[in-house]
Design a protein around this motif. Structure first.
Motif, mmCIF file in Angstrom:
data_model
loop_
_atom_site.group_PDB
_atom_site.id
_atom_site.type_symbol
_atom_site.label_atom_id
_atom_site.label_comp_id
_atom_site.label_asym_id
_atom_site.label_seq_id
_atom_site.Cartn_x
_atom_site.Cartn_y
_atom_site.Cartn_z
ATOM 1 N N ILE A 149 -15.074 1.571 6.790
ATOM 2 C CA ILE A 149 -14.071 2.085 5.874
ATOM 3 C C ILE A 149 -14.438 3.531 5.540
ATOM 4 O O ILE A 149 -15.612 3.827 5.289
ATOM 5 N N THR A 168 -19.428 -2.687 1.537
ATOM 6 C CA THR A 168 -18.159 -3.043 2.177
ATOM 7 C C THR A 168 -18.074 -4.534 2.412
ATOM 8 O O THR A 168 -19.062 -5.169 2.805
ATOM 9 N N PHE A 225 -14.218 -6.330 6.832
ATOM 10 C CA PHE A 225 -13.788 -5.023 7.300
ATOM 11 C C PHE A 225 -14.695 -4.537 8.434
ATOM 12 O O PHE A 225 -14.221 -3.965 9.416
ATOM 13 N N ILE A 234 -12.002 -4.185 11.420
ATOM 14 C CA ILE A 234 -11.231 -2.951 11.266
ATOM 15 C C ILE A 234 -10.989 -2.231 12.596
ATOM 16 O O ILE A 234 -11.857 -2.171 13.461
ATOM 17 N N TRP A 294 -6.792 2.528 9.766
ATOM 18 C CA TRP A 294 -6.928 2.686 8.320
ATOM 19 C C TRP A 294 -5.619 3.162 7.718
ATOM 20 O O TRP A 294 -5.058 4.172 8.149
ATOM 21 N N GLY A 316 -6.634 -0.373 2.909
ATOM 22 C CA GLY A 316 -7.263 -1.552 3.488
ATOM 23 C C GLY A 316 -6.402 -2.788 3.485
ATOM 24 O O GLY A 316 -6.883 -3.903 3.673
ATOM 25 N N ILE A 338 -5.628 -3.492 8.467
ATOM 26 C CA ILE A 338 -6.646 -2.719 9.192
ATOM 27 C C ILE A 338 -6.511 -2.840 10.707
ATOM 28 O O ILE A 338 -7.419 -2.482 11.445
ATOM 29 N N TRP A 373 -9.814 4.168 12.428
ATOM 30 C CA TRP A 373 -10.786 4.404 11.357
ATOM 31 C C TRP A 373 -11.690 5.588 11.652
ATOM 32 O O TRP A 373 -12.087 6.328 10.737
#
Length: 223
Positions: free
Chosen positions: A127, A135, A139, A143, A146, A150, A153, A161
């Motif tokens: 993130i 975090t 995620f 992920i 972004w 959030g 994802i 990201w």
């Protein structure tokens, strides 16, 4: 974060997905040996390919480092909740047999990231402006893009990201086979789609040398 003075060469390998023999070929290509290499796997060593249990047996026997991927996470959750899984993972569960609790307990010890002074390994990504220790692990495993908050994802309409990552420390990740081998200044994506008939990729540090082998076949269509 460890302050490592280890002189071993670091070799980080992308998503194996049960492609056991390609994995062994990749290690042979770099003359891998425990005495001279520190081996780290980015997760997703299981599912979709044919030899998930062989991969787990090898990793456990050799005691190499591995971060938890989303496929391992899905498997762990499904087993604990006794949910039916698709054939590759259901087969893995059956192959584990009476030792399944032992396997599950071990897999649950895998960290969600590995950090050193000059690199960080995670399965999915980070993130923006947040350290992985602060975090939600989901995620870190899942992920891709972004949206600023959030909420979603994985939306391909949002930027990846890594477009937001501005730190100097190198981040090595997997998880995104559609992007293939993705080399940027401070992020390197190693999921080059071996299980989809493409390549298995590894990264040698500190020289940042990419090493690849070709898949023996297409085990699974690229989704």
């Amino acid at each position: 974060m460890k302050q490592s003075t280890d002189s071993k060469q670091v070799f980080i390998v992308g998503d194996v997905h049960g492609c056991y023999f390609e994995f062994l070929e990749l290690l042979k290509k770099v003359n891998y040996h425990k005495s001279s290499h520190r081996l780290i796997l980015v997760g997703d060593v299981i599912n979709r390919g044919p030899y998930s249990l062989k991969m787990l047996e090898w990793v456990k026997k050799e005691g190499v480092e591995i971060v938890r991927g989303n496929h391992e996470n899905h498997f762990l959750n499904s087993v604990k909740k006794n949910h039916k899984m698709r054939p590759p993972l259901e087969q893995l569960k059956q192959e584990m047999g009476a030792k399944i609790k032992e396997w599950i307990n071990w897999m649950e010890t895998w960290p969600f990231y590995i950090e050193e002074q000059d690199f960080l390994v995670v399965h999915g990504g980070l993130i923006p402006n947040k350290h992985p220790k602060d975090t939600d692990p989901l995620f870190l495993m899942y992920i891709r893009t972004w949206d600023g908050v959030g909420k979603d994802i994985t939306d391909k309409n949002n930027p990846p990201w890594y477009d937001f990552y501005k730190n100097e420390k190198l981040v090595v990740y997997g998880h995104w086979a559609l992007k293939g081998l993705n080399i940027r200044n401070q992020t390197i994506g190693l999921d080059s789609g071996c299980v989809y008939g493409k390549q298995l990729s590894g990264l040698l540090l500190p020289q940042r040398e990419i090493v690849q082998v070709q898949a023996q076949k297409e085990y699974c269509p690229l989704l």
